[in-house]
Design a protein around this motif. Structure first.
Motif, mmCIF file in Angstrom:
data_model
loop_
_atom_site.group_PDB
_atom_site.id
_atom_site.type_symbol
_atom_site.label_atom_id
_atom_site.label_comp_id
_atom_site.label_asym_id
_atom_site.label_seq_id
_atom_site.Cartn_x
_atom_site.Cartn_y
_atom_site.Cartn_z
ATOM 1 N N PRO A 60 31.595 13.835 64.309
ATOM 2 C CA PRO A 60 32.662 13.381 63.407
ATOM 3 C C PRO A 60 34.033 13.881 63.850
ATOM 4 N N SER A 61 35.050 13.049 63.624
ATOM 5 C CA SER A 61 36.469 13.359 63.842
ATOM 6 C C SER A 61 36.864 13.603 65.301
ATOM 7 N N LEU A 62 35.986 13.316 66.249
ATOM 8 C CA LEU A 62 36.326 13.500 67.656
ATOM 9 C C LEU A 62 36.831 12.187 68.260
ATOM 10 N N TYR A 63 37.546 12.300 69.372
ATOM 11 C CA TYR A 63 38.090 11.131 70.068
ATOM 12 C C TYR A 63 37.040 10.547 71.003
ATOM 13 N N ASP A 64 37.179 9.237 71.265
ATOM 14 C CA ASP A 64 36.259 8.550 72.169
ATOM 15 C C ASP A 64 37.021 7.455 72.906
ATOM 16 N N MET A 65 36.671 7.240 74.179
ATOM 17 C CA MET A 65 37.286 6.166 74.960
ATOM 18 C C MET A 65 36.301 5.021 75.170
ATOM 19 N N PHE A 66 35.230 5.034 74.377
ATOM 20 C CA PHE A 66 34.248 3.948 74.377
ATOM 21 C C PHE A 66 33.998 3.512 72.950
ATOM 22 N N VAL A 67 33.628 2.253 72.780
ATOM 23 C CA VAL A 67 33.007 1.814 71.539
ATOM 24 C C VAL A 67 31.526 1.721 71.851
ATOM 25 N N GLY A 68 30.709 1.730 70.833
ATOM 26 C CA GLY A 68 29.278 1.640 71.089
ATOM 27 C C GLY A 68 28.485 2.297 69.997
ATOM 28 N N GLY A 69 27.230 2.544 70.299
ATOM 29 C CA GLY A 69 26.350 3.155 69.314
ATOM 30 C C GLY A 69 24.908 3.031 69.740
ATOM 31 N N VAL A 70 24.033 3.193 68.767
ATOM 32 C CA VAL A 70 22.602 3.181 69.048
ATOM 33 C C VAL A 70 22.089 1.762 69.236
ATOM 34 N N VAL A 71 21.031 1.665 70.024
ATOM 35 C CA VAL A 71 20.319 0.404 70.225
ATOM 36 C C VAL A 71 19.213 0.364 69.178
ATOM 37 N N GLY A 72 19.179 -0.687 68.390
ATOM 38 C CA GLY A 72 18.149 -0.813 67.353
ATOM 39 C C GLY A 72 16.769 -1.034 67.942
ATOM 40 N N ALA A 73 15.739 -0.785 67.148
ATOM 41 C CA ALA A 73 14.356 -0.989 67.588
ATOM 42 C C ALA A 73 14.162 -2.435 68.019
ATOM 43 N N GLY A 74 13.624 -2.633 69.222
ATOM 44 C CA GLY A 74 13.359 -3.967 69.740
ATOM 45 C C GLY A 74 14.580 -4.696 70.272
ATOM 46 N N GLU A 75 15.754 -4.092 70.193
ATOM 47 C CA GLU A 75 16.995 -4.726 70.641
ATOM 48 C C GLU A 75 17.222 -4.409 72.123
ATOM 49 N N SER A 76 17.783 -5.341 72.867
ATOM 50 C CA SER A 76 18.101 -5.074 74.269
ATOM 51 C C SER A 76 19.425 -4.317 74.363
ATOM 52 N N TYR A 77 19.621 -3.623 75.471
ATOM 53 C CA TYR A 77 20.902 -2.955 75.703
ATOM 54 C C TYR A 77 22.040 -3.973 75.663
ATOM 55 N N ASP A 78 21.851 -5.133 76.321
ATOM 56 C CA ASP A 78 22.908 -6.140 76.386
ATOM 57 C C ASP A 78 23.293 -6.651 74.997
ATOM 58 N N ASP A 79 22.301 -6.935 74.159
ATOM 59 C CA ASP A 79 22.592 -7.414 72.808
ATOM 60 C C ASP A 79 23.274 -6.332 71.976
ATOM 61 N N ALA A 80 22.823 -5.093 72.134
ATOM 62 C CA ALA A 80 23.439 -3.979 71.398
ATOM 63 C C ALA A 80 24.886 -3.785 71.835
ATOM 64 N N ALA A 81 25.167 -3.956 73.131
ATOM 65 C CA ALA A 81 26.531 -3.775 73.630
ATOM 66 C C ALA A 81 27.477 -4.792 72.998
ATOM 67 N N LEU A 82 27.073 -6.044 72.933
ATOM 68 C CA LEU A 82 27.924 -7.061 72.315
ATOM 69 C C LEU A 82 28.075 -6.805 70.819
ATOM 70 N N ARG A 83 26.968 -6.520 70.136
ATOM 71 C CA ARG A 83 27.004 -6.263 68.693
ATOM 72 C C ARG A 83 27.903 -5.078 68.370
ATOM 73 N N GLU A 84 27.698 -3.973 69.061
ATOM 74 C CA GLU A 84 28.475 -2.758 68.785
ATOM 75 C C GLU A 84 29.956 -2.948 69.114
ATOM 76 N N ALA A 85 30.258 -3.614 70.225
ATOM 77 C CA ALA A 85 31.655 -3.830 70.598
ATOM 78 C C ALA A 85 32.356 -4.677 69.544
ATOM 79 N N GLU A 86 31.719 -5.761 69.108
ATOM 80 C CA GLU A 86 32.336 -6.608 68.089
ATOM 81 C C GLU A 86 32.480 -5.866 66.757
#
Length: 169
Positions: A60-86
């Motif tokens: 919490p409260s720290l800086y980041d130069m990326f957007v992103g997050g966890v990959v849901g169960a059964g989700e691909s990295y590629d799908d998670a990247a688009l979902r998290e970025a949006e």
């Protein structure tokens, strides 16, 4: 459903799925899972930088130069990247982020996840989620480098940043 109830795949040291648990339990038990890191740049090539809200479960409260997050169960990295970025940029219709590489982040004290790193160009007006992002801006690369020693950054994002710098050189 709260973020703590989201189901995540648990993976081994080779990124093979070995189980599934709710995110809250994954964090509490320090189970290895999957994450995505997306470096977003605007039309001028500036990097999206933000400070996480105090309510975030991790870093919490720290800086980041990326957007992103966890990959849901059964989700691909590629799908998670688009979902998290949006989600984190607050846009829709973003181009699919480009996969760069993957690495195992492990801080040695219970934080361990396979981390897929991506990049994306965002030429849309951003509207980050207020529950995720307390402050944001697009910063020139040289300012990001200068701020590395001044701001407190999320450790996994900092690890991804250094690996991305090495990857590009």
């Amino acid at each position: 459903m709260s973020a703590a109830d989201e189901i995540l795949d648990i993976v081994d040291e080779h990124d093979r799925v070995i189980g599934r648990f709710p995110r809250g339990e994954v964090y509490a038990r320090g189970l290895r899972h999957r994450c995505v890191f997306i470096q977003a740049r605007d039309a001028d090539g500036r990097v999206f930088v933000h400070r996480r809200t105090p309510a975030k479960l991790v870093f919490p409260s720290l800086y980041d130069m990326f957007v992103g997050g966890v990959v849901g169960a059964g989700e691909s990295y590629d799908d998670a990247a688009l979902r998290e970025a949006e989600e984190e940029l607050g846009v829709s219709g973003l181009p699919r982020p480009s996969y760069l590489f993957k690495f195992l982040y492990d801080n040695g004290v219970g934080h361990s996840w396979w981390s897929a790193v991506y990049e994306v160009r965002c030429e849309l007006p951003v509207r980050p989620q207020p529950e995720e992002v307390a402050w944001h801006d697009f910063l020139p690369e040289d300012e990001v480098r200068r701020r590395l020693g001044e701001w407190e950054w999320v450790p996994d994002g900092l690890a991804a940043y250094h690996r991305l710098e090495a990857f590009r050189h």
